[in-house]
Every structure is written in structure tokens, then in C-alpha cells.
Design a protein around this motif. Structure first.
Motif, mmCIF file in Angstrom:
data_model
loop_
_atom_site.group_PDB
_atom_site.id
_atom_site.type_symbol
_atom_site.label_atom_id
_atom_site.label_comp_id
_atom_site.label_asym_id
_atom_site.label_seq_id
_atom_site.Cartn_x
_atom_site.Cartn_y
_atom_site.Cartn_z
ATOM 1 N N PRO A 244 1.204 -1.518 -0.047
ATOM 2 C CA PRO A 244 -0.401 -0.117 -0.155
ATOM 3 C C PRO A 244 0.680 1.182 0.172
ATOM 4 C CG PRO A 244 -1.322 -1.759 1.463
ATOM 5 C CD PRO A 244 0.297 -2.233 0.782
ATOM 6 N N ASP A 245 1.967 1.118 0.962
ATOM 7 C CA ASP A 245 2.642 2.529 0.712
ATOM 8 C C ASP A 245 3.450 2.829 -0.984
ATOM 9 O OD1 ASP A 245 4.522 0.145 1.158
ATOM 10 O OD2 ASP A 245 6.041 1.771 0.990
ATOM 11 N N ALA A 246 3.066 2.051 -1.558
ATOM 12 C CA ALA A 246 3.451 1.776 -2.939
ATOM 13 C C ALA A 246 2.784 2.553 -3.622
ATOM 14 C CB ALA A 246 4.636 0.938 -3.452
ATOM 15 N N THR A 247 1.386 1.864 -3.716
ATOM 16 C CA THR A 247 0.581 2.322 -4.439
ATOM 17 C C THR A 247 0.134 3.724 -4.452
ATOM 18 O OG1 THR A 247 -1.468 1.006 -3.100
ATOM 19 C CG2 THR A 247 -0.638 -0.512 -4.396
ATOM 20 N N ARG A 248 -0.499 3.667 -3.003
ATOM 21 C CA ARG A 248 -0.683 5.017 -2.812
ATOM 22 C C ARG A 248 0.769 6.689 -3.481
ATOM 23 N NH1 ARG A 248 -0.173 4.167 3.021
ATOM 24 N NH2 ARG A 248 -1.760 3.365 3.486
ATOM 25 N N ARG A 249 1.207 5.668 -3.330
ATOM 26 C CA ARG A 249 2.329 6.733 -4.265
ATOM 27 C C ARG A 249 2.840 6.944 -5.477
ATOM 28 N NH1 ARG A 249 7.690 6.282 -0.784
ATOM 29 N NH2 ARG A 249 7.217 4.731 -0.937
ATOM 30 N N ASN A 250 2.257 5.762 -6.593
ATOM 31 C CA ASN A 250 1.426 5.932 -7.550
ATOM 32 C C ASN A 250 3.227 5.405 -8.223
ATOM 33 O OD1 ASN A 250 0.356 5.695 -9.800
ATOM 34 N ND2 ASN A 250 0.760 7.966 -10.363
ATOM 35 N N LEU A 251 3.477 4.603 -7.239
ATOM 36 C CA LEU A 251 5.007 3.625 -7.613
ATOM 37 C C LEU A 251 5.074 2.243 -8.941
ATOM 38 C CD1 LEU A 251 6.699 4.251 -4.466
ATOM 39 C CD2 LEU A 251 7.447 5.462 -6.948
ATOM 40 N N THR A 252 3.421 1.740 -9.132
ATOM 41 C CA THR A 252 3.963 0.591 -9.612
ATOM 42 C C THR A 252 4.897 0.491 -10.646
ATOM 43 O OG1 THR A 252 1.762 0.093 -9.181
ATOM 44 C CG2 THR A 252 2.483 -1.367 -9.866
ATOM 45 N N GLY A 253 4.770 0.964 -11.707
ATOM 46 C CA GLY A 253 5.952 1.331 -13.249
ATOM 47 C C GLY A 253 7.078 1.358 -12.650
ATOM 48 N N LYS A 254 7.540 2.235 -11.528
ATOM 49 C CA LYS A 254 8.535 2.153 -11.212
ATOM 50 C C LYS A 254 8.923 0.825 -10.382
ATOM 51 C CE LYS A 254 9.933 6.812 -10.591
ATOM 52 N NZ LYS A 254 9.272 8.520 -10.439
ATOM 53 N N ILE A 255 8.837 0.042 -9.975
ATOM 54 C CA ILE A 255 9.174 -0.871 -9.329
ATOM 55 C C ILE A 255 9.052 -2.140 -10.807
ATOM 56 C CG2 ILE A 255 8.241 -3.145 -7.123
ATOM 57 C CD1 ILE A 255 7.559 -0.903 -5.511
ATOM 58 N N ASN A 256 8.320 -2.084 -11.469
ATOM 59 C CA ASN A 256 7.722 -2.482 -12.424
ATOM 60 C C ASN A 256 8.831 -2.972 -12.949
ATOM 61 O OD1 ASN A 256 5.871 -4.654 -11.275
ATOM 62 N ND2 ASN A 256 3.783 -3.374 -12.990
ATOM 63 N N ALA B 136 11.002 2.740 0.158
ATOM 64 C CA ALA B 136 10.231 2.866 1.009
ATOM 65 C C ALA B 136 10.087 3.301 2.425
ATOM 66 C CB ALA B 136 11.103 0.843 1.645
ATOM 67 N N GLU B 137 9.525 2.507 2.334
ATOM 68 C CA GLU B 137 9.053 4.387 4.131
ATOM 69 C C GLU B 137 9.793 3.872 5.473
ATOM 70 O OE1 GLU B 137 5.401 5.495 2.505
ATOM 71 O OE2 GLU B 137 6.437 7.341 2.712
ATOM 72 N N SER B 138 9.745 2.395 5.801
ATOM 73 C CA SER B 138 10.033 2.391 6.982
ATOM 74 C C SER B 138 10.038 1.208 6.749
ATOM 75 C CB SER B 138 8.727 3.106 7.992
ATOM 76 O OG SER B 138 7.989 2.362 7.719
ATOM 77 N N VAL B 139 10.547 -0.143 8.138
ATOM 78 C CA VAL B 139 10.431 -1.604 8.404
ATOM 79 C C VAL B 139 9.983 -2.206 8.038
ATOM 80 C CG1 VAL B 139 10.733 -1.288 10.971
ATOM 81 C CG2 VAL B 139 11.550 -2.908 9.559
ATOM 82 N N GLY B 140 8.627 -1.593 8.466
ATOM 83 C CA GLY B 140 7.515 -1.887 7.302
ATOM 84 C C GLY B 140 6.676 -1.571 6.927
ATOM 85 N N GLU B 141 6.672 -0.027 6.367
ATOM 86 C CA GLU B 141 5.610 -0.060 5.246
ATOM 87 C C GLU B 141 7.385 0.062 4.226
ATOM 88 O OE1 GLU B 141 2.972 3.537 5.141
ATOM 89 O OE2 GLU B 141 2.597 2.667 7.184
ATOM 90 N N ASN B 142 7.615 -1.338 3.362
ATOM 91 C CA ASN B 142 8.637 -1.492 2.652
ATOM 92 C C ASN B 142 8.471 -1.685 0.990
ATOM 93 O OD1 ASN B 142 7.734 -4.096 3.282
ATOM 94 N ND2 ASN B 142 9.664 -4.587 4.268
ATOM 95 N N SER B 143 7.428 -1.414 1.220
ATOM 96 C CA SER B 143 7.339 -0.845 -0.696
ATOM 97 C C SER B 143 6.801 -3.084 -1.041
ATOM 98 C CB SER B 143 8.283 -0.348 -1.401
ATOM 99 O OG SER B 143 8.325 1.144 -1.140
ATOM 100 N N VAL B 144 7.227 -3.706 -0.529
ATOM 101 C CA VAL B 144 7.767 -4.941 -1.759
ATOM 102 C C VAL B 144 7.361 -6.162 -0.701
ATOM 103 C CG1 VAL B 144 8.351 -4.265 -3.689
ATOM 104 C CG2 VAL B 144 10.127 -4.929 -1.855
#
Ligand code: GTP
Ligand code: MG
Length: 138
Positions: free
Chosen positions: A10-22, A106-114
Motif C-alpha cells: 500500500p505505501d507504494a500504490t499510494r505513491r503511484n510507484l507500480t510502474g517504477k517498481i515493475n 521504502a518508507e520504513s521497516v513496516g512500510e517497505n513497498s514490496v
């Protein structure tokens, strides 16, 4: 050729990072062979992460995973499980190598994007939990 299960959190979808991560996965030679955006309930998040049920951060983790949509994916490639974990970087972004997804996003150990499966057995289980065979297009 191996398959692994991945979640863009969720931290990554919220920031519209799906394409960058893919793009990171694709640059590493991993192919996205299935992908869908879903919004887990807290109970579904709890089921997915039940191995961590006794950990102190479990409730926070379930709340977080249900806080916004996720992108559930199957990645395919040579040594996909290990390669995916390499591209993700360490759980805590402070410890993640430069260039990894968690180091960059990633924003933190919990909100770590993947999330990425950690072994062939968990990969098979997690893929089957989210996808039917018909949805896997290699
Ligand atoms: P996953 O691919 O998501 O399974 O990450 P991982 O294998 O690198 O880490 P692990 O399985 O140990 O932990 C699962 C998830 O729980 C992590 O990715 C974090 O989102 C969360 N988590 C782990 N440690 C902590 C912690 O100390 N605090 C909080 N809030 N969350 C944590
Ligand atoms: Mg794990």
C-alpha cells in the motif's frame, strides 16, 4: 525457470510507484506473468501474514496491508525467488543496498513497498492463494 509471488504494498500504490517498481523487476530479468490490483480486508491480510501472528508488529502489519490497494503479481525468471529478494533489498530500508527497491522507495521497516516469497514452498502457496492457473500467462 522459476516463479515467485510478489506484492507491491500500500505505501507504494499510494505513491503511484507500480510502474517504477515493475521496471526494477524487468531490468533484473524478471517477467510479470500475472498481475492484479486488489484491496485486502484486514482479515485477508492477517491470513496472508499468519506466520507472523505472534510478532509484536502483526496488528500494525495487517492494518497497513489493508490500508490501500496492493498489486499482487507472479514474477518469472531464472532463480526468480532469490533474484526478486535481491532486487527488493533488506527488509529495513536503512540496511538495503543502493539501487534496490527498498533502498529507493521504502518508507520504513513496516512500510517497505514490496513483499517477495522466501522459498519455493511459500511461492507455490502464495501464488495459488491469489491466482488461478488460467491467470498465469508465461
Ligand atoms: P516480506 O517479503 O514482506 O515477507 O518481507 P521480508 O521477508 O523481508 O520480512 P519478514 O518476512 O521478516 O517480515 C514481513 C513483513 O513484516 C515485512 O516486510 C514488514 O512489512 C513487516 N515487518 C517486519 N519487521 C517489522 C517491524 O519491526 N516493524 C513493523 N512495523 N513491521 C515489520
Ligand atoms: Mg517474509
Amino acid at each position: 525457470i522459476q516463479r515467485t509471488f510478489s506484492i507491491i504494498k500500500p505505501d507504494a500504490t499510494r505513491r503511484n510507484l507500480t510502474g517504477k517498481i515493475n521496471a526494477k523487476f524487468e531490468e533484473a530479468g524478471l517477467r510479470v506473468v500475472a498481475q492484479k490490483r486488489i484491496h485486502l480486508s484486514k482479515a485477508q491480510a492477517g491470513e496472508f501474514y499468519k506466520v507472523h501472528a505472534e510478532r509484536p508488529f502483526y496488528d500494525e502489519l495487517c492494518e497497513f496491508m489493508a490500508s490501500a490497494p496492493i498489486v499482487a503479481q507472479v514474477l518469472e525468471g531464472e532463480d526468480a525467488i532469490a533474484k526478486n529478494r535481491e532486487v527488493m533489498g533488506a527488509t529495513n530500508p536503512a540496511d538495503a543496498d543502493a539501487g534496490t527497491i527498498r533502498a529507493e522507495f521504502a518508507e520504513s521497516v513496516g512500510e517497505n513497498s514490496v513483499h517477495g516469497s522466501d522459498a519455493p514452498e511459500t511461492a507455490a502457496e502464495e501464488i495459488a492463494y491469489f491466482f488461478s492457473g488460467l491467470e498465469l500467462v508465461g
